[in-house]
Design a protein around this motif. Structure first.
Motif, PDB file in Angstrom:
ATOM      1  N   GLU B  87       0.846  -1.202   0.000  1.00  0.00           N
ATOM      2  CA  GLU B  87       0.000   0.000   0.000  1.00  0.00           C
ATOM      3  C   GLU B  87       0.876   1.244   0.000  1.00  0.00           C
ATOM      4  O   GLU B  87       1.915   1.267   0.664  1.00  0.00           O
ATOM      5  CB  GLU B  87      -0.903   0.011   1.232  1.00  0.00           C
ATOM      6  CG  GLU B  87      -1.972  -1.043   1.177  1.00  0.00           C
ATOM      7  CD  GLU B  87      -2.797  -1.107   2.449  1.00  0.00           C
ATOM      8  OE1 GLU B  87      -3.563  -2.072   2.572  1.00  0.00           O
ATOM      9  OE2 GLU B  87      -2.654  -0.233   3.320  1.00  0.00           O
ATOM     10  N   ILE B  88       0.438   2.232  -0.740  1.00  0.00           N
ATOM     11  CA  ILE B  88       1.213   3.472  -0.869  1.00  0.00           C
ATOM     12  C   ILE B  88       0.288   4.645  -0.578  1.00  0.00           C
ATOM     13  O   ILE B  88      -0.853   4.663  -1.055  1.00  0.00           O
ATOM     14  CB  ILE B  88       1.781   3.605  -2.304  1.00  0.00           C
ATOM     15  CG1 ILE B  88       2.587   2.364  -2.678  1.00  0.00           C
ATOM     16  CG2 ILE B  88       2.623   4.862  -2.438  1.00  0.00           C
ATOM     17  CD1 ILE B  88       2.648   2.100  -4.163  1.00  0.00           C
ATOM     18  N   HIS B  89       0.794   5.600   0.168  1.00  0.00           N
ATOM     19  CA  HIS B  89       0.027   6.808   0.455  1.00  0.00           C
ATOM     20  C   HIS B  89       0.985   7.985   0.331  1.00  0.00           C
ATOM     21  O   HIS B  89       1.967   8.050   1.071  1.00  0.00           O
ATOM     22  CB  HIS B  89      -0.574   6.715   1.869  1.00  0.00           C
ATOM     23  CG  HIS B  89      -1.111   8.015   2.369  1.00  0.00           C
ATOM     24  ND1 HIS B  89      -1.286   8.266   3.703  1.00  0.00           N
ATOM     25  CD2 HIS B  89      -1.506   9.132   1.724  1.00  0.00           C
ATOM     26  CE1 HIS B  89      -1.762   9.487   3.857  1.00  0.00           C
ATOM     27  NE2 HIS B  89      -1.896  10.037   2.675  1.00  0.00           N
ATOM     28  N   VAL B  90       0.709   8.863  -0.622  1.00  0.00           N
ATOM     29  CA  VAL B  90       1.550  10.049  -0.803  1.00  0.00           C
ATOM     30  C   VAL B  90       0.652  11.275  -0.743  1.00  0.00           C
ATOM     31  O   VAL B  90      -0.345  11.348  -1.472  1.00  0.00           O
ATOM     32  CB  VAL B  90       2.297  10.014  -2.164  1.00  0.00           C
ATOM     33  CG1 VAL B  90       3.217  11.217  -2.293  1.00  0.00           C
ATOM     34  CG2 VAL B  90       3.091   8.735  -2.321  1.00  0.00           C
ATOM     35  N   GLY B  95      -2.958  17.454  -3.236  1.00  0.00           N
ATOM     36  CA  GLY B  95      -3.846  16.302  -3.155  1.00  0.00           C
ATOM     37  C   GLY B  95      -3.135  15.098  -2.577  1.00  0.00           C
ATOM     38  O   GLY B  95      -2.000  15.191  -2.107  1.00  0.00           O
ATOM     39  N   ALA B  96      -3.822  13.975  -2.629  1.00  0.00           N
ATOM     40  CA  ALA B  96      -3.246  12.739  -2.083  1.00  0.00           C
ATOM     41  C   ALA B  96      -3.426  11.618  -3.092  1.00  0.00           C
ATOM     42  O   ALA B  96      -4.393  11.609  -3.860  1.00  0.00           O
ATOM     43  CB  ALA B  96      -3.932  12.388  -0.777  1.00  0.00           C
ATOM     44  N   VAL B  97      -2.481  10.710  -3.083  1.00  0.00           N
ATOM     45  CA  VAL B  97      -2.543   9.542  -3.964  1.00  0.00           C
ATOM     46  C   VAL B  97      -2.454   8.298  -3.086  1.00  0.00           C
ATOM     47  O   VAL B  97      -1.610   8.225  -2.186  1.00  0.00           O
ATOM     48  CB  VAL B  97      -1.378   9.562  -4.983  1.00  0.00           C
ATOM     49  CG1 VAL B  97      -1.319   8.262  -5.760  1.00  0.00           C
ATOM     50  CG2 VAL B  97      -1.532  10.732  -5.941  1.00  0.00           C
ATOM     51  N   PHE B  98      -3.345   7.367  -3.338  1.00  0.00           N
ATOM     52  CA  PHE B  98      -3.334   6.098  -2.608  1.00  0.00           C
ATOM     53  C   PHE B  98      -3.231   4.973  -3.631  1.00  0.00           C
ATOM     54  O   PHE B  98      -3.840   5.050  -4.711  1.00  0.00           O
ATOM     55  CB  PHE B  98      -4.623   5.914  -1.811  1.00  0.00           C
ATOM     56  CG  PHE B  98      -4.787   6.911  -0.699  1.00  0.00           C
ATOM     57  CD1 PHE B  98      -4.367   6.607   0.583  1.00  0.00           C
ATOM     58  CD2 PHE B  98      -5.351   8.146  -0.935  1.00  0.00           C
ATOM     59  CE1 PHE B  98      -4.506   7.523   1.608  1.00  0.00           C
ATOM     60  CE2 PHE B  98      -5.505   9.066   0.080  1.00  0.00           C
ATOM     61  CZ  PHE B  98      -5.074   8.755   1.357  1.00  0.00           C
ATOM     62  N   ALA B 115      -8.709  13.704   2.315  1.00  0.00           N
ATOM     63  CA  ALA B 115      -9.256  12.346   2.363  1.00  0.00           C
ATOM     64  C   ALA B 115      -8.700  11.625   3.586  1.00  0.00           C
ATOM     65  O   ALA B 115      -7.538  11.815   3.949  1.00  0.00           O
ATOM     66  CB  ALA B 115      -8.857  11.606   1.099  1.00  0.00           C
ATOM     67  N   LEU B 116      -9.539  10.814   4.198  1.00  0.00           N
ATOM     68  CA  LEU B 116      -9.084  10.082   5.393  1.00  0.00           C
ATOM     69  C   LEU B 116      -8.332   8.820   4.958  1.00  0.00           C
ATOM     70  O   LEU B 116      -8.933   7.923   4.358  1.00  0.00           O
ATOM     71  CB  LEU B 116     -10.279   9.710   6.271  1.00  0.00           C
ATOM     72  CG  LEU B 116     -10.982  10.887   6.935  1.00  0.00           C
ATOM     73  CD1 LEU B 116     -12.233  10.426   7.661  1.00  0.00           C
ATOM     74  CD2 LEU B 116     -10.044  11.594   7.908  1.00  0.00           C
ATOM     75  N   PRO B 117      -7.036   8.757   5.257  1.00  0.00           N
ATOM     76  CA  PRO B 117      -6.230   7.635   4.756  1.00  0.00           C
ATOM     77  C   PRO B 117      -6.762   6.256   5.141  1.00  0.00           C
ATOM     78  O   PRO B 117      -6.820   5.364   4.302  1.00  0.00           O
ATOM     79  CB  PRO B 117      -4.855   7.876   5.382  1.00  0.00           C
ATOM     80  CG  PRO B 117      -4.822   9.322   5.686  1.00  0.00           C
ATOM     81  CD  PRO B 117      -6.230   9.718   5.994  1.00  0.00           C
ATOM     82  N   SER B 118      -7.187   6.092   6.384  1.00  0.00           N
ATOM     83  CA  SER B 118      -7.619   4.755   6.803  1.00  0.00           C
ATOM     84  C   SER B 118      -8.856   4.311   6.023  1.00  0.00           C
ATOM     85  O   SER B 118      -8.975   3.134   5.657  1.00  0.00           O
ATOM     86  CB  SER B 118      -7.880   4.730   8.305  1.00  0.00           C
ATOM     87  OG  SER B 118      -8.779   5.754   8.638  1.00  0.00           O
ATOM     88  N   LEU B 119      -9.762   5.242   5.745  1.00  0.00           N
ATOM     89  CA  LEU B 119     -10.978   4.886   5.005  1.00  0.00           C
ATOM     90  C   LEU B 119     -10.661   4.546   3.554  1.00  0.00           C
ATOM     91  O   LEU B 119     -11.159   3.565   3.017  1.00  0.00           O
ATOM     92  CB  LEU B 119     -11.989   6.038   5.029  1.00  0.00           C
ATOM     93  CG  LEU B 119     -12.710   6.265   6.341  1.00  0.00           C
ATOM     94  CD1 LEU B 119     -13.706   7.395   6.211  1.00  0.00           C
ATOM     95  CD2 LEU B 119     -13.427   5.005   6.779  1.00  0.00           C
ATOM     96  N   ILE B 120      -9.821   5.370   2.937  1.00  0.00           N
ATOM     97  CA  ILE B 120      -9.484   5.121   1.522  1.00  0.00           C
ATOM     98  C   ILE B 120      -8.736   3.788   1.399  1.00  0.00           C
ATOM     99  O   ILE B 120      -9.015   2.993   0.503  1.00  0.00           O
ATOM    100  CB  ILE B 120      -8.619   6.270   0.949  1.00  0.00           C
ATOM    101  CG1 ILE B 120      -9.338   7.618   1.086  1.00  0.00           C
ATOM    102  CG2 ILE B 120      -8.248   6.001  -0.501  1.00  0.00           C
ATOM    103  CD1 ILE B 120     -10.525   7.839   0.213  1.00  0.00           C
ATOM    104  N   ARG B 121      -7.814   3.550   2.324  1.00  0.00           N
ATOM    105  CA  ARG B 121      -7.051   2.295   2.255  1.00  0.00           C
ATOM    106  C   ARG B 121      -7.971   1.095   2.427  1.00  0.00           C
ATOM    107  O   ARG B 121      -7.827   0.078   1.763  1.00  0.00           O
ATOM    108  CB  ARG B 121      -5.949   2.297   3.312  1.00  0.00           C
ATOM    109  CG  ARG B 121      -4.773   3.181   2.897  1.00  0.00           C
ATOM    110  CD  ARG B 121      -3.775   3.353   4.010  1.00  0.00           C
ATOM    111  NE  ARG B 121      -3.449   2.102   4.650  1.00  0.00           N
ATOM    112  CZ  ARG B 121      -3.174   1.985   5.945  1.00  0.00           C
ATOM    113  NH1 ARG B 121      -3.195   3.037   6.721  1.00  0.00           N
ATOM    114  NH2 ARG B 121      -2.868   0.826   6.450  1.00  0.00           N
ATOM    115  N   TYR B 122      -8.949   1.221   3.330  1.00  0.00           N
ATOM    116  CA  TYR B 122      -9.902   0.122   3.542  1.00  0.00           C
ATOM    117  C   TYR B 122     -10.739  -0.098   2.274  1.00  0.00           C
ATOM    118  O   TYR B 122     -10.930  -1.241   1.850  1.00  0.00           O
ATOM    119  CB  TYR B 122     -10.808   0.428   4.738  1.00  0.00           C
ATOM    120  CG  TYR B 122     -11.850  -0.630   4.953  1.00  0.00           C
ATOM    121  CD1 TYR B 122     -11.501  -1.886   5.445  1.00  0.00           C
ATOM    122  CD2 TYR B 122     -13.181  -0.412   4.617  1.00  0.00           C
ATOM    123  CE1 TYR B 122     -12.439  -2.882   5.608  1.00  0.00           C
ATOM    124  CE2 TYR B 122     -14.125  -1.394   4.774  1.00  0.00           C
ATOM    125  CZ  TYR B 122     -13.750  -2.622   5.278  1.00  0.00           C
ATOM    126  OH  TYR B 122     -14.694  -3.614   5.420  1.00  0.00           O
TER     127      TYR B 122
END
Lengths: 74, 140
Positions: B87-90, B95-98, B115-122
């Motif tokens: 998983e990648i989060h930048v 903005g943000a890229v997941f 954007a909330l990282p934990s939600l997007i990653r899920y």
């Protein structure tokens, strides 16, 4: 065992000035680049923005963001 | 309904109860649910989160399966630069890229800065599992 006296910290602004300073600090932190890689075991690893490994990731992310921006306007 | 038919139903259900409910509860062969297709996966992700602006689905070789052509090259570069990370989060100022990948697919999405990282990653893990037709991940 005797308790070690707490190390004195630098005085922090309080009240309205403190709240504004904290708000600016939060905004600055939110705008700073951040790179987090998670391995197969779910272990996250945060890379410093000046880490050489973070550079290509930040570059690719910026290209992705600008391409998405252009795509949404088209 | 006559008394006889009422009684018949009661007798039948009593017999079933006495014999156990295995006949009703045993797993039956069902038609497998259709797996998510890559274009549907992107639509589904956008429905799951309003923060997701755009995205791409790539196969393990990097071929574009769904999404904008313009995003494919930088998405490949991002995945290549991340080495073996799953998983990648930048996050940048704009903005943000997941990104998340499985053995079958890689998903890269572009989101707003908040954007909330934990939600997007899920959501990404969920959609990757649906794309592979596998079991959905547990909520963290």
């Amino acid at each position: 065992m005797p308790r070690i006296p707490r190390k004195p910290t630098a005085p922090r602004p309080r009240g309205a000035v403190g709240a504004m300073a904290a708000s600016f600090a939060r905004r600055k932190a939110a705008r700073e680049p951040r790179v987090v890689l998670t391995d197969r075991g779910g272990q996250p690893r945060t890379l410093d923005a000046d880490d050489p490994a973070a550079e290509p990731l930040l570059d690719a992310a910026e290209r992705l963001i600008s391409a998405a921006h252009r795509g949404s306007r088209a | 309904m006559t008394l006889a038919t009422t009684q018949m139903a009661a007798v039948t259900s009593q017999t079933i109860l006495e014999r156990g409910t295995g006949g009703y509860s045993r797993p039956r062969q069902m038609n497998p649910a259709p797996t998510l297709t890559p274009p549907l996966a992107l639509d589904y992700l956008r429905e799951l989160s309003a923060d997701i602006r755009s995205g791409v689905v790539l196969d393990p070789g990097g071929a574009l399966l769904a999404g904008l052509d313009a995003l494919a090259d930088p998405a490949r570069d991002l995945l290549a630069a991340a080495g073996s990370a799953e998983e990648i989060h930048v996050t940048t100022a704009d903005g943000a890229v997941f990104a998340a990948r499985s053995e079958q697919h890689s998903l890269v999405v572009v989101c707003g800065r908040f954007a909330l990282p934990s939600l997007i990653r899920y959501d990404l893990r969920l959609v990757l599992a649906d794309l592979a037709g596998g079991q959905r991940p547990e909520a963290a």
